[in-house]
Write an enzyme that holds these catalytic residues in place. Structure first.
Site, PDB file in Angstrom:
ATOM      1  N   ASP A  76      -3.508  -4.335  -5.103  1.00  0.00           N
ATOM      2  CA  ASP A  76      -2.737  -3.107  -5.358  1.00  0.00           C
ATOM      3  C   ASP A  76      -1.306  -3.332  -5.841  1.00  0.00           C
ATOM      4  OD1 ASP A  76      -4.950  -1.792  -4.379  1.00  0.00           O
ATOM      5  OD2 ASP A  76      -3.997  -1.064  -2.561  1.00  0.00           O
ATOM      6  N   ASP A 108     -11.344   1.677   5.306  1.00  0.00           N
ATOM      7  CA  ASP A 108     -10.212   1.840   4.393  1.00  0.00           C
ATOM      8  C   ASP A 108      -9.046   2.552   5.055  1.00  0.00           C
ATOM      9  OD1 ASP A 108     -11.512   0.716   2.102  1.00  0.00           O
ATOM     10  OD2 ASP A 108     -12.629   2.574   1.876  1.00  0.00           O
ATOM     11  N   ASP A 137       0.805  -1.216   0.000  1.00  0.00           N
ATOM     12  CA  ASP A 137       0.000   0.000   0.000  1.00  0.00           C
ATOM     13  C   ASP A 137       0.838   1.265   0.000  1.00  0.00           C
ATOM     14  OD1 ASP A 137      -2.428   1.322  -0.146  1.00  0.00           O
ATOM     15  OD2 ASP A 137      -2.647   1.462   2.029  1.00  0.00           O
TER      16      ASP A 137
END
Length: 482
Positions: A309, A456, A271
């Site tokens: 991701d 999130d 991330d």
């Protein structure tokens, strides 16, 4: 986890100036290690899909259509005065479909007018159940369309049809029509056919919250709308003994004859260091971790989403060496799953519909080893509609086909896409639950990958709720669409 969309990052298909500044060329970075990797053999189900023999048979023309081969392609003349697409059909019968089996329909099409027509793979008699049903927009430019899907039928009476009524008089041109069983290394219907449905995690964050808060007025609604629905469990550096954790989860699902969905989320530099930052401390640690993860799967049926991701966020890594390292780790993960988890369908995360261009994403997926596994995953933890995600997935497959000669099935995360995307990615308001996990529906599988109600990050309508923490307020907002 963070799914960025408009951060002004440089695309990973490197421009010459960036190559000069950063070192190795994009071709060096993107070149996959494919020695010894063979694409699974495909079985062609369509007869005379390229019309090279000058004949139309066994293609049939229904009411309001007339077909002939012209310049090596099929020309279908459509009369006007019809109201519905099925009022002017053409197609091919005797298509054998297996329940739970993955297929890919590919064809090249154009038209003499700007029209939208319908392409299906369906049952050839009432109720005309269609595992694949797509509307496509055509004009004078020949374009190739690729649609992966999973059959929910077991029949020898299937059809491939093009339904062209309701659009006035025009001519449709078709060529290179192909329906194949999809690759991926799993025989038959794979883990979907081996189980009786998707697994509901009894220890998901929503389920645990409901058990611990039975007196809360929100508990019954969260139980009915979220905690009782099948969804994924995420595994990372919080999971402890990863082999034991994975084995326990998959074993519990296997005991009740259900199909578990797992997310492997431990790539180094996860991330980009944002809300869900972390991951394995080194490439060596990641290889050991993902190998132990696969050991936990064994030969039991499972679905695995690989590293949300990680492919799309290659741009945030500081140099080409680190990008190459990450691609190598992802290839290693796909190889481990291919070689040691025979009843797992694995999908490499492919971002979302408005993040990375389809051609660039196809190059990255190829470099990261998508050809080793079942396919790719879209919209994980995001909000784009299933239709938008399917369109993007089809474009990625077109790029894979044109560049590398294969396509792959894909899955879509529908956990929070009921109201579509509003331009925000981090706990946006006004979003809604999407359709629950199922086979088909535009992609091979629609899955709840993100756990609805899990934050999130410290952002949006949950500024004080860390990433991965369950919020009953977020859950209720997703139920109500507020």
């Amino acid at each position: 986890m963070q799914l960025r969309q408009q951060m002004g990052w440089v695309p990973f298909v490197l421009a010459a100036s960036l190559v000069a500044a950063c070192g190795p060329s994009s071709s060096e970075i993107l070149a996959p290690e494919t020695t010894g990797v063979q694409a699974a053999e495909l079985v062609e189900l369509v007869v005379n899909g390229n019309f090279d023999n000058g004949q139309t048979a066994p293609w049939w023309s229904g009411p309001n259509t007339q077909s002939a081969v012209e310049n090596g392609r099929l020309r279908v003349n459509v009369t006007g005065g019809t109201a519905n697409p099925w009022d002017a059909p053409m197609g091919q019968d005797n298509i054998v479909l297996a329940n739970g089996q993955a297929y890919t329909l590919t064809f090249t099409a154009s038209a003499t007018a700007n029209v939208t027509v319908r392409a299906t793979v369906q049952l050839g008699a009432a109720p005309y159940t269609a595992p694949l049903d797509q509307n496509i927009t055509l004009d004078g430019t020949a374009r190739t369309f690729t649609f992966p899907f999973t059959s929910n039928l077991a029949t020898a009476a299937g059809q491939v049809t093009f339904q062209v009524g309701g659009r006035g008089a025009f001519s449709l041109f078709l060529d290179n029509v192909s329906l194949t069983t999809s690759g991926g290394g799993n025989p038959g219907g794979g883990p979907v056919a081996m189980t009786s449905g998707f697994y509901v995690d009894p220890n998901s964050n929503p389920a645990v919250w409901v058990r611990n808060n039975g007196g809360d007025s929100r508990a019954s609604r969260i139980q009915a709308s979220i905690a009782s629905k099948p969804g994924a469990r995420w595994f990372g550096n919080w999971s402890g003994d990863i082999t034991a954790a994975v084995s326990s989860f998959v074993g519990a699902a296997d005991t009740v004859d259900k199909l578990p969905v797992l997310v492997a989320y431990n790539i180094p530099g996860r991330d980009c260091g944002s809300h869900s930052g972390g991951g394995a401390g080194s490439p060596e640690a990641y290889r050991a971790w993902i190998s132990a993860f696969v050991t936990g799967l064994g030969s039991r049926p499972a679905i695995v989403i690989i590293e949300p991701d990680a492919v799309a966020q290659l741009d945030c890594l500081p140099n080409d060496t680190e990008r190459q390292t990450r691609l190598g780790l992802l290839r290693y993960a796909t190889e481990q799953l291919r070689d040691r988890a025979p009843n797992t369908w694995a999908y490499l995360d492919g971002g979302n519909a408005n993040w990375i261009g389809a051609d660039t994403m196809a190059q990255r997926l190829e470099s990261a080893g998508v050809r080793n596994i079942r396919g790719f995953a879209l919209n994980v933890s995001n909000f784009y509609t299933t239709a938008q995600s399917t369109t993007y997935g089809t474009s990625v497959n077109s790029a894979l086909s044109s560049r590398y000669g294969y396509t792959k099935p894909f899955v879509v995360d529908t956990s929070r896409n009921g109201n579509g995307h509003n331009g925000e990615w981090c706990n946006p308001g006004g979003r809604r639950l999407g359709v629950t996990s199922q086979v088909g529906g535009g992609a091979e599988l629609l899955l709840w990958v993100k756990v609805p109600g899990d934050s999130d990050g410290n952002c949006g309508i949950a500024p004080n709720t860390p990433a991965g923490t369950f919020s009953p307020d977020l859950a209720i907002r997703l139920i109500d669409g507020t």
